[in-house]
Design a protein around this motif. Structure first.
Motif, PDB file in Angstrom:
ATOM      1  N   SER A  29      73.813  53.646  -3.771  1.00  0.00           N
ATOM      2  CA  SER A  29      74.002  53.752  -2.323  1.00  0.00           C
ATOM      3  C   SER A  29      74.087  52.372  -1.674  1.00  0.00           C
ATOM      4  O   SER A  29      74.926  52.137  -0.794  1.00  0.00           O
ATOM      5  CB  SER A  29      72.852  54.546  -1.692  1.00  0.00           C
ATOM      6  N   MET A  30      73.223  51.452  -2.119  1.00  0.00           N
ATOM      7  CA  MET A  30      73.260  50.103  -1.568  1.00  0.00           C
ATOM      8  C   MET A  30      74.558  49.400  -1.939  1.00  0.00           C
ATOM      9  O   MET A  30      75.156  48.684  -1.116  1.00  0.00           O
ATOM     10  CB  MET A  30      72.065  49.299  -2.064  1.00  0.00           C
ATOM     11  N   LEU A  31      75.006  49.589  -3.168  1.00  0.00           N
ATOM     12  CA  LEU A  31      76.270  48.985  -3.590  1.00  0.00           C
ATOM     13  C   LEU A  31      77.422  49.491  -2.722  1.00  0.00           C
ATOM     14  O   LEU A  31      78.261  48.705  -2.256  1.00  0.00           O
ATOM     15  CB  LEU A  31      76.523  49.308  -5.065  1.00  0.00           C
ATOM     16  N   ILE A  32      77.450  50.794  -2.477  1.00  0.00           N
ATOM     17  CA  ILE A  32      78.496  51.381  -1.637  1.00  0.00           C
ATOM     18  C   ILE A  32      78.442  50.792  -0.224  1.00  0.00           C
ATOM     19  O   ILE A  32      79.469  50.407   0.340  1.00  0.00           O
ATOM     20  CB  ILE A  32      78.331  52.918  -1.576  1.00  0.00           C
ATOM     21  N   GLY A  39      82.576  43.856   2.760  1.00  0.00           N
ATOM     22  CA  GLY A  39      83.993  43.759   2.418  1.00  0.00           C
ATOM     23  C   GLY A  39      84.898  43.887   3.631  1.00  0.00           C
ATOM     24  O   GLY A  39      85.924  43.218   3.738  1.00  0.00           O
ATOM     25  N   ALA A  40      84.491  44.729   4.578  1.00  0.00           N
ATOM     26  CA  ALA A  40      85.277  44.881   5.803  1.00  0.00           C
ATOM     27  C   ALA A  40      85.308  43.567   6.579  1.00  0.00           C
ATOM     28  O   ALA A  40      86.330  43.183   7.152  1.00  0.00           O
ATOM     29  CB  ALA A  40      84.691  45.995   6.664  1.00  0.00           C
ATOM     30  N   GLY A 113      71.463  46.229  -6.060  1.00  0.00           N
ATOM     31  CA  GLY A 113      72.698  46.852  -5.581  1.00  0.00           C
ATOM     32  C   GLY A 113      73.455  45.948  -4.640  1.00  0.00           C
ATOM     33  O   GLY A 113      74.688  45.836  -4.699  1.00  0.00           O
ATOM     34  N   SER A 114      72.728  45.256  -3.762  1.00  0.00           N
ATOM     35  CA  SER A 114      73.357  44.338  -2.819  1.00  0.00           C
ATOM     36  C   SER A 114      73.971  43.137  -3.544  1.00  0.00           C
ATOM     37  O   SER A 114      75.097  42.724  -3.242  1.00  0.00           O
ATOM     38  CB  SER A 114      72.319  43.859  -1.800  1.00  0.00           C
ATOM     39  N   VAL A 115      73.243  42.574  -4.503  1.00  0.00           N
ATOM     40  CA  VAL A 115      73.755  41.423  -5.249  1.00  0.00           C
ATOM     41  C   VAL A 115      75.005  41.797  -6.037  1.00  0.00           C
ATOM     42  O   VAL A 115      76.007  41.070  -6.021  1.00  0.00           O
ATOM     43  CB  VAL A 115      72.673  40.867  -6.194  1.00  0.00           C
ATOM     44  N   VAL A 116      74.952  42.930  -6.708  1.00  0.00           N
ATOM     45  CA  VAL A 116      76.113  43.363  -7.497  1.00  0.00           C
ATOM     46  C   VAL A 116      77.320  43.611  -6.602  1.00  0.00           C
ATOM     47  O   VAL A 116      78.449  43.247  -6.943  1.00  0.00           O
ATOM     48  CB  VAL A 116      75.768  44.629  -8.316  1.00  0.00           C
ATOM     49  N   ALA A 117      77.101  44.214  -5.441  1.00  0.00           N
ATOM     50  CA  ALA A 117      78.204  44.459  -4.503  1.00  0.00           C
ATOM     51  C   ALA A 117      78.853  43.145  -4.076  1.00  0.00           C
ATOM     52  O   ALA A 117      80.086  43.029  -4.024  1.00  0.00           O
ATOM     53  CB  ALA A 117      77.703  45.221  -3.278  1.00  0.00           C
TER      54      ALA A 117
END
Length: 252
Positions: A29-32, A39-40, A113-117
């Motif tokens: 969920s965090m990655l999404i 990204g936006a 999740g945030s780091v990977v995103a």
């Protein structure tokens, strides 16, 4: 008082299959959320030659994060509670709805999740980096701290009212969109001053990838204080001890 309901938990809280599934759900969920939200902003910068600090850029950031959080909370709600924010997890912990050990598991998953995103965004954009959260000119760390406390208070209060309160009834159906809306609105209010994080993990990912830590502590302390205040107020005044006895102690 909610503080008396705090539970440390046992190692089983982090090793059981349901706990590991919940942590994975928080990671995804965090990655999404971060991939779409950050990204936006990167896309807007590319299309406007770094115009993210314009009014249009602020509106774009607000909409992107509101939409992405609505989805991220929705897809994780039935597995982990859909916290998607270490501050929300902390607020649930203060209210006795999740153990400390399980909270730590969530925090690790959320930050990863945030780091990977952010790493995926850097790779997908050919080396562009997600900018770390920073204070605008003329904004002190104490100004930003107040912003983060108040904005996160509003967020966690919304989470309590729509997702945690056992009396919420059918209101729980709109919890994800209400949570997304308050984050989007707060970005419109605070984005021009300190970036309007309200989420330590969202600040952590860009800081790691860009290795920029200026005033980073503000984006942890502010949200945690705001979350704790919201949890205590809602638990003491609106839920109460008699109702709380009927609640689970793992998540909402």
């Amino acid at each position: 008082m909610p503080i008396s309901r705090i539970v440390v938990g046992t190692p089983a809280d982090t090793s059981q299959p349901d706990a590991l599934k919940a942590a994975l759900a928080e990671f995804i969920s965090m990655l999404i959320f971060v991939f779409a939200g950050e990204g936006a902003g990167m896309a807007f910068n590319k299309l406007t030659d770094d115009g993210s600090t314009t009014p249009a850029g602020l509106v774009a950031a607000s909409l992107a994060h509101a939409f992405a959080l609505f989805v991220a909370v929705s897809v994780g709600a039935n597995i982990s509670g859909g916290h998607v924010n270490p501050a929300v997890t902390f607020g649930a912990f203060i209210g006795g709805h999740i153990t400390l050990l399980r909270s730590i598991l969530y925090w690790i998953a959320q930050c990863l999740g945030s780091v990977v995103a952010c790493l995926l965004l850097k790779f997908a954009t050919g080396g562009l980096e997600t900018s770390a959260f920073s204070l605008s000119s003329g904004v002190s760390v104490w100004n930003a701290l107040v912003f983060e406390i108040v904005m996160t208070f509003g967020l966690v209060y919304t989470v309590y009212a729509t997702a945690i309160d056992p009396k919420r009834g059918n209101l729980g159906i709109i919890a994800p969109i209400a949570i997304g809306f308050i984050v989007g609105a707060n970005i419109l209010a605070g984005g021009a001053f300190d970036g309007a994080s309200m989420n330590p993990a969202v600040s952590f990912g860009p800081a790691v990838v860009s290795w920029s830590w200026d005033s980073h502590w503000v984006y942890w302390l502010g949200p945690f204080i705001g979350a704790a205040i919201a949890a205590v107020i809602y638990e003491v005044i609106f839920i109460g001890p008699s109702t709380h006895e009927q609640l689970p102690t793992t998540d909402y």
